[in-house]
Design a protein around this motif. Sequence first.
Motif, PDB file in Angstrom:
ATOM      1  N   ILE A 133      62.492  -4.471  50.832  1.00 22.91           N
ATOM      2  CA  ILE A 133      61.716  -3.361  50.875  1.00 22.91           C
ATOM      3  C   ILE A 133      62.585  -1.843  50.568  1.00 22.91           C
ATOM      4  CG2 ILE A 133      60.249  -1.965  52.474  1.00 22.91           C
ATOM      5  CD1 ILE A 133      60.286  -4.538  54.366  1.00 22.91           C
ATOM      6  N   CYS A 134      61.897  -1.169  49.718  1.00 26.75           N
ATOM      7  CA  CYS A 134      62.718   0.007  49.285  1.00 26.75           C
ATOM      8  C   CYS A 134      61.664   1.213  49.892  1.00 26.75           C
ATOM      9  CB  CYS A 134      62.792   0.337  47.897  1.00 26.75           C
ATOM     10  SG  CYS A 134      64.301  -0.616  47.343  1.00 26.75           S
ATOM     11  N   LEU A 135      62.262   2.076  50.444  1.00 29.35           N
ATOM     12  CA  LEU A 135      61.649   3.387  51.102  1.00 29.35           C
ATOM     13  C   LEU A 135      61.975   4.599  50.495  1.00 29.35           C
ATOM     14  CD1 LEU A 135      61.695   1.136  53.789  1.00 29.35           C
ATOM     15  CD2 LEU A 135      61.014   2.943  54.980  1.00 29.35           C
ATOM     16  N   SER A 152      70.238   0.029  53.896  1.00 29.54           N
ATOM     17  CA  SER A 152      71.229   0.520  53.028  1.00 29.54           C
ATOM     18  C   SER A 152      70.706   1.876  52.394  1.00 29.54           C
ATOM     19  CB  SER A 152      71.686  -0.483  51.939  1.00 29.54           C
ATOM     20  OG  SER A 152      72.059  -1.893  52.656  1.00 29.54           O
ATOM     21  N   ASP A 153      71.725   2.753  52.266  1.00 29.83           N
ATOM     22  CA  ASP A 153      71.476   3.821  51.555  1.00 29.83           C
ATOM     23  C   ASP A 153      71.686   3.880  50.351  1.00 29.83           C
ATOM     24  OD1 ASP A 153      72.174   7.428  52.045  1.00 29.83           O
ATOM     25  OD2 ASP A 153      70.913   6.391  50.444  1.00 29.83           O
ATOM     26  N   SER A 170      66.932   0.773  51.209  1.00 29.22           N
ATOM     27  CA  SER A 170      66.508  -0.671  50.924  1.00 29.22           C
ATOM     28  C   SER A 170      66.926  -1.315  52.386  1.00 29.22           C
ATOM     29  CB  SER A 170      67.476  -1.318  49.892  1.00 29.22           C
ATOM     30  OG  SER A 170      67.186  -2.334  49.726  1.00 29.22           O
ATOM     31  N   LEU A 171      65.855  -2.011  52.696  1.00 31.68           N
ATOM     32  CA  LEU A 171      65.871  -2.860  53.743  1.00 31.68           C
ATOM     33  C   LEU A 171      65.904  -4.273  53.353  1.00 31.68           C
ATOM     34  CD1 LEU A 171      65.698  -3.227  56.847  1.00 31.68           C
ATOM     35  CD2 LEU A 171      63.202  -3.120  56.571  1.00 31.68           C
ATOM     36  N   ALA A 185      77.733  -0.211  54.013  1.00 32.99           N
ATOM     37  CA  ALA A 185      76.591  -0.404  54.472  1.00 32.99           C
ATOM     38  C   ALA A 185      76.067  -1.672  54.737  1.00 32.99           C
ATOM     39  CB  ALA A 185      75.458  -0.227  52.932  1.00 32.99           C
ATOM     40  N   THR A 186      75.096  -1.912  55.807  1.00 33.80           N
ATOM     41  CA  THR A 186      74.903  -3.158  56.269  1.00 33.80           C
ATOM     42  C   THR A 186      73.329  -3.636  55.970  1.00 33.80           C
ATOM     43  OG1 THR A 186      73.950  -2.177  58.484  1.00 33.80           O
ATOM     44  CG2 THR A 186      76.426  -2.737  58.307  1.00 33.80           C
ATOM     45  N   ALA A 187      73.461  -4.896  55.992  1.00 37.13           N
ATOM     46  CA  ALA A 187      71.964  -5.667  55.869  1.00 37.13           C
ATOM     47  C   ALA A 187      71.621  -6.502  56.909  1.00 37.13           C
ATOM     48  CB  ALA A 187      71.879  -6.226  54.406  1.00 37.13           C
TER      49      ALA A 187
END
Length: 593
Positions: A133-135, A152-153, A170-171, A185-187
């Motif tokens: 998913i992108c926000l 993640s940015d 991004s999720l 960044a983490t996921a």
Amino acid sequence: MDESRKLAAIMVTDVVGFSRLTGADEDRTLARLRAVRSDLIDPTIAVYKGRVVKRTGDGAIVEFRSVVDAVRCAIEIQNSMIERNAGVPPERRIEFRIGIHLGDVVEESDGDLMGDGVNIAARLEGVAQPGAICLSEDAYRQVKSRLDLAISDLGETRLKNIAEPIRVYSLQFGNATAVKAPAGATASTAPRLSLPDKPSIAVLPFQNMSGDPEQEYFADGIVEDIITALSRFRQLFVIARNSSFAYKGRAVDVKQISRDLGVRYILEGSVRKAANRIRITAQLIDASTGVHLWAERFDGGLQDIFELQDQVAARVVGEIAPKLEQAEIERATRKPTESLDAYDYFLRGMANVNHWTRATNDEALRQFYKAMELDPEFGSAHGMAAWCYIWRKLNGWVVDRARENSEGARLARRAVELGKDDPVALSRGGHAIVWFVSDLDNGAAFIDRALALNPNLSAAWNLSGWVRAYRGELDLSIEHHARAMRLSPLDPILYNMHVGTAFAHFLAGRYDEAIVWANSALREQPNFPAANRILAASHALAGHMNEAREAMAHLRELDPSLCISNLSEVYPVRLSVDLAKLVEGLRKAGLPE
């Protein structure tokens, strides 16, 4: 052509490699996609109150009332697709990309949506990885404080046919990876609120089995009292009623609720009231595994209602936290009234309060007075009646200011006098003492006592956040509002907690942060005067005069009686410098003297 412009949360979905899938096996792919839509996507969109604007072959454009709803819907879809694709060869999997944006759209007469809000969401979907998913930054800002998301940015990103670069977040789920996640960044494969360090539980609304919709308030009241009884155990973490009731009337998945609310246990059941008999059925579920720990039925006469509630609470506590002190057990079984008729009117009042409108607030006030008439020593009824008068002030509904201030003060003093061991009476009464008596120290002390008695009372943490800000304890105010949001992450008046946070940031001189929080509140409740006040003042002191005047114009429509001379009546702040800051900001925004 008729059209209207508005702000909307837009979600765009698309199947990854759809042409490849249909080229390999068109009939099977289309059949599987239809099944996914009918079994998963459309029901999930409906649960989160989305509106499908249009189908795009293998995807859809969906409008939501809030970004939080859009993100929760997207998370549920992507998590469910991971389960559906388990064991399916990679070349046959149906995977979605999803983009979410909060932006300006034009709604045409046929319901179609046009404009940059839709275009940006579609471009975000295009840059998302399979299963992700992108926000946009505007969308992410609405959820970052409300959902504990590992995200993640991706930084500033140029999107096709969009003039300016947009910051993208991004999720990820499953094996999806970020396009260009920065170092560190983490996921997460399962975005969720982290579990507390003690047994945690949410009590869902019980089904009304009485065959009479008029008894709905009674079933809800039973559940609310069970929540209250459980909340008094310090060894438990109990989700507030306003968040667990967000699932009322929904077909729910306990594992999803566990992720949404950050709890391990779920209690659900039903209530049947017939003549003078009552039956409560309840079942306790370990949501992490889906295992039913127990199911039980509790029968008795209507006069036994308090005892039956205690039995349910005791059974739950005995199952998940067996080593509780006897003193806590005794405290949890204390009831605010012995009058069943007064109790019934109190439940009706609480049901009306929870609708948060002027008409229902007036009706709730009438019912609380009736409860007090039947039991003059009913502390909770006094406290909630005082709260109704505060809510009238907050929303600009006051008719007779002097009389209502006097009555609010009387109710507040009586609530704390009667409610020595009643967290509702103490917290609502203490807050009203701050508002109507201007006694910030004693008001705060009564709320502190309420939280000592019931550390799970989300409403008391929210009230404490406001009072701490009035006292100039700004970091503590923000901390207490955050505690309230964690205990009630789906609360219908989350906007009030957001405004409280905005207020503390404003007094601290952090105007940009105050604007973000005030706007977050206004997304949910655009006609809440308190949010418009802070937004207008913050924009004015930040030098954004056009935005300040726009917010002030809306505020003047909502509360035309507000002026500089009576500002202290809606902000009982202790420090003269804080009141001066409010006066300066609102005067610059255009509030008359």
